[in-house]
Scaffold this motif. Structure first.
Motif, mmCIF file in Angstrom:
data_model
loop_
_atom_site.group_PDB
_atom_site.id
_atom_site.type_symbol
_atom_site.label_atom_id
_atom_site.label_comp_id
_atom_site.label_asym_id
_atom_site.label_seq_id
_atom_site.Cartn_x
_atom_site.Cartn_y
_atom_site.Cartn_z
ATOM 1 N N TRP A 217 0.320 9.708 23.061
ATOM 2 C CA TRP A 217 -0.454 9.320 21.868
ATOM 3 C C TRP A 217 0.275 8.224 21.084
ATOM 4 O O TRP A 217 -0.365 7.323 20.529
ATOM 5 C CB TRP A 217 -0.711 10.532 20.986
ATOM 6 N N GLU A 218 1.586 8.281 21.043
ATOM 7 C CA GLU A 218 2.355 7.229 20.370
ATOM 8 C C GLU A 218 2.133 5.882 21.063
ATOM 9 O O GLU A 218 1.904 4.866 20.409
ATOM 10 C CB GLU A 218 3.841 7.584 20.369
ATOM 11 N N ASP A 222 -1.814 6.046 18.271
ATOM 12 C CA ASP A 222 -2.279 7.109 17.370
ATOM 13 C C ASP A 222 -1.047 7.877 16.890
ATOM 14 O O ASP A 222 -0.708 8.950 17.399
ATOM 15 C CB ASP A 222 -3.253 8.036 18.096
ATOM 16 N N HIS A 223 -0.371 7.311 15.892
ATOM 17 C CA HIS A 223 0.927 7.822 15.472
ATOM 18 C C HIS A 223 0.835 9.175 14.775
ATOM 19 O O HIS A 223 1.718 10.018 14.940
ATOM 20 C CB HIS A 223 1.597 6.787 14.574
ATOM 21 N N ILE A 224 -0.215 9.376 14.014
ATOM 22 C CA ILE A 224 -0.349 10.654 13.303
ATOM 23 C C ILE A 224 -0.633 11.781 14.293
ATOM 24 O O ILE A 224 -0.043 12.875 14.187
ATOM 25 C CB ILE A 224 -1.451 10.547 12.240
ATOM 26 N N ARG A 225 -1.507 11.527 15.262
ATOM 27 C CA ARG A 225 -1.751 12.564 16.275
ATOM 28 C C ARG A 225 -0.471 12.843 17.059
ATOM 29 O O ARG A 225 -0.198 13.994 17.447
ATOM 30 C CB ARG A 225 -2.873 12.131 17.220
ATOM 31 N N LYS A 499 6.155 3.678 8.391
ATOM 32 C CA LYS A 499 4.938 3.495 7.593
ATOM 33 C C LYS A 499 3.680 3.932 8.330
ATOM 34 O O LYS A 499 2.605 4.037 7.720
ATOM 35 C CB LYS A 499 4.799 2.030 7.197
ATOM 36 N N ARG A 500 3.788 4.199 9.630
ATOM 37 C CA ARG A 500 2.608 4.478 10.457
ATOM 38 C C ARG A 500 2.182 5.943 10.438
ATOM 39 O O ARG A 500 1.185 6.304 11.072
ATOM 40 C CB ARG A 500 2.875 4.059 11.905
ATOM 41 N N TYR A 501 2.924 6.785 9.723
ATOM 42 C CA TYR A 501 2.698 8.217 9.880
ATOM 43 C C TYR A 501 1.995 8.882 8.706
ATOM 44 O O TYR A 501 2.055 10.102 8.539
ATOM 45 C CB TYR A 501 4.044 8.906 10.172
ATOM 46 N N GLY A 502 1.315 8.106 7.890
ATOM 47 C CA GLY A 502 0.455 8.650 6.855
ATOM 48 C C GLY A 502 1.146 9.612 5.914
ATOM 49 O O GLY A 502 2.183 9.295 5.313
ATOM 50 N N ASP A 503 0.591 10.818 5.774
ATOM 51 C CA ASP A 503 1.151 11.823 4.865
ATOM 52 C C ASP A 503 2.579 12.209 5.259
ATOM 53 O O ASP A 503 3.383 12.580 4.393
ATOM 54 C CB ASP A 503 0.269 13.078 4.863
ATOM 55 N N TYR A 504 2.880 12.127 6.548
ATOM 56 C CA TYR A 504 4.239 12.446 6.973
ATOM 57 C C TYR A 504 5.234 11.428 6.394
ATOM 58 O O TYR A 504 6.372 11.784 6.067
ATOM 59 C CB TYR A 504 4.337 12.448 8.500
#
Length: 520
Positions: A217-218, A222-225, A499-504
């Motif tokens: 996925w990375e 799709d970094h968050i997934r 910066k690609r990981y949203g809430d994380y």
């Protein structure tokens, strides 16, 4: 003709009937106390019984009585590894002729010793011989695949990983390794996700399969997934390990124990290569810096050596089985003897190079000891944006059974560890002389590869060589998680990846603030 008692003793050892093998050897020794084979069987009994120290002692006795059998040689090498006598194990294995290995197991054992002591190129022929002798044993093929990967033979490595999976579909470590070498389509991803469900209660299998899914996925952007998968992968394992933040705080505090005192004693090893320690957090760019510098004709790399910490622990006689501990870091020790032994153990690896790189990342804990015990040594500290360091460590599956990396199972634990590293690196930067210690930021190297490379070469007092900019053409082995990446030219794809990981990403920023480190 082979002695009947020896054939039977080997048979009993193979069946793990240690007492029976011991009795056979003892019976032989009662008739002839100078029988080297009998002492050799005793050595293997001790080794399989968990007493590596006694096994090494008995192996040496067997050899003194003339036993030169390969089965003794392999057992002795295993004993030396277990005792941390890596230089002796490496020398013994390196002096072994692959044609003298009478069985696949003997060839594989020598290969493992060579690989574990950093000699992956020398290990490949031994693993190939083991596979040729028994191509149905998955572990032989896996060992071959890893050394092929580390020596840059990526297609051959991928082929071997596939062979392992054909033999044993549950060899999930091969599945994860293959994901890192080749793109996987939707069908392969679905298979991995199904396997994850099937092995959800097996924490080690779930860890490997979840990391494999996360990597796919990375790679697809799709970094968050990907992070979601990592959290699922690590969940069961993190519940079954003990990560002690107080222990972490203790080792970082102990690393600052005392002020580094530069040795005033004249070097006793003027003809030796000067050690060059490249240190820093894992996944922070240490391998990139190693590849750039080892592209220079006067610099070689010995990989990640455990020798320094082991020698410091032995000198300080600290308790416990782990090298990295607060006791080891703060115990009184003999700097002169540590330096002498380190140079002796690494002499063959250094050859005639002006500098020999030791790239054990966690040697940043031993910076004081390096300064004190090795007057000619230089240190390069590699740093990276702490947020990128956190995510890079969280995304990495560290191949070790030690608890040093247990922080990597939890994002907040990663932040805690990296925060303490950041403070320690600041400390070293403020107290160490620039002629012995230099700092390099990963982002600066990416932004100005030639300028930063020239600065580091000048720090070593070497003339500039243009080939340092072609580090990706460096053919020497890479036995780290960066073994694939450093075969390509430099790029900025990993800068500000956090910066690609949203809430994380917000979670990590908040955790750093709680640890007293405010980010821009």
């Amino acid at each position: 003709m082979q002695k009947n008692w020896l054939s039977e003793a080997k048979k009993q050892l193979g069946a793990n009937n240690l007492a029976a093998a011991y009795d056979l050897a003892l019976g032989q020794l009662s008739a002839d106390k100078s029988d080297g084979d009998a002492w050799g069987i005793m050595a293997l009994v001790a080794l399989e019984g968990g007493n590596a120290e006694k096994a090494a002692e008995l192996s040496e006795k067997a050899m003194a009585f003339g036993c030169r059998a390969m089965w003794l040689r392999t057992g002795y090498a295993r004993s030396l590894l277990s005792l941390g006598r890596h230089d002796e194990a490496r020398d013994l294995a390196a002096a072994t002729n692959v044609n003298d290995c009478a069985s696949p197991l003997e060839a594989d054992t020598i290969g493992v010793v060579l690989a574990r002591t950093g000699l992956h190129e020398k290990a490949v022929p031994f693993f190939e011989r083991a596979v040729a002798g028994d191509g149905t044993y998955a572990q032989y093929r896996y060992n071959l695949a890893t050394s092929l990967q580390f020596t840059g033979q990526l297609r051959a490595a991928a082929s071997q990983y596939k062979s392992v999976l054909n033999i044993d579909p549950s060899h999930h470590r091969s599945r994860l390794a293959l994901v890192q070498l080749e793109p996987h389509d939707d069908g392969a991803l679905a298979q991995i996700e199904t396997l994850f469900s099937d092995y959800a209660s097996d924490m080690d299998a779930a860890l490997l399969l979840g990391h494999a899914a996360a990597r796919i996925w990375e790679d697809r952007g799709d970094h968050i997934r990907s992070l979601d998968w990592l959290l699922k992968a690590k969940k069961l394992k993190s519940q079954n390990i003990h990560h002690d933040r107080h222990w972490v705080e203790g080792i970082f505090a102990a690393a600052k124990h005392g002020s580094p005192e530069q040795s005033t004693a004249p070097s006793q090893h003027q003809s030796s290569s000067a050690p060059l320690f490249i240190v820093g957090m894992p996944r922070s760019g240490t391998t990139l810096i190693e590849r750039i510098l080892s592209s220079h004709d006067d610099v070689c790399s010995a990989g990640e050596l455990p020798d320094l910490g082991l020698l410091i622990k032995q000198s300080g006689a600290s308790g416990g089985r782990h090298i990295l501990s607060a006791d080891t870091l703060s115990a009184p020790y003999d700097p002169r003897e540590v330096g002498r032994q380190y140079l002796r153990r690494t002499k063959q690896l250094a050859g005639r190079s002006v500098y020999m790189i030791d790239k054990m990342p966690f040697n940043f804990f031993f910076v004081r000891h390096i300064i004190e015990s090795l007057p000619n040594a230089r240190i390069i500290m590699v740093r990276r944006d702490p947020r990128d360091t956190v995510f890079a460590n969280f995304r990495q599956l560290f191949a070790t059974d030690f608890g040093y990396y247990n922080y990597a199972y939890d994002l907040d634990d990663c932040v805690h560890f990296v925060s303490h590293f950041n403070a320690l690196a600041d400390h070293w930067q403020s107290v160490l002389p620039p002629e012995r210690y230099q700092q390099i930021c990963y982002e600066d190297m990416i932004a100005d590869q030639e300028g930063e490379s020239r600065r580091l070469i000048a720090f070593l007092g070497l003339d500039w060589q243009q080939q340092c900019l072609q580090f990706h053409k460096n053919k020497s082995p890479v036995a780290t998680a960066s073994s694939v990446q450093v075969r390509s030219p430099i790029h900025s794809g990993s800068v500000a990846r956090w910066k690609r990981y949203g809430d994380y990403s917000d979670q990590v920023n908040a955790a750093f603030a709680q640890n007293g480190l405010m980010m821009d």
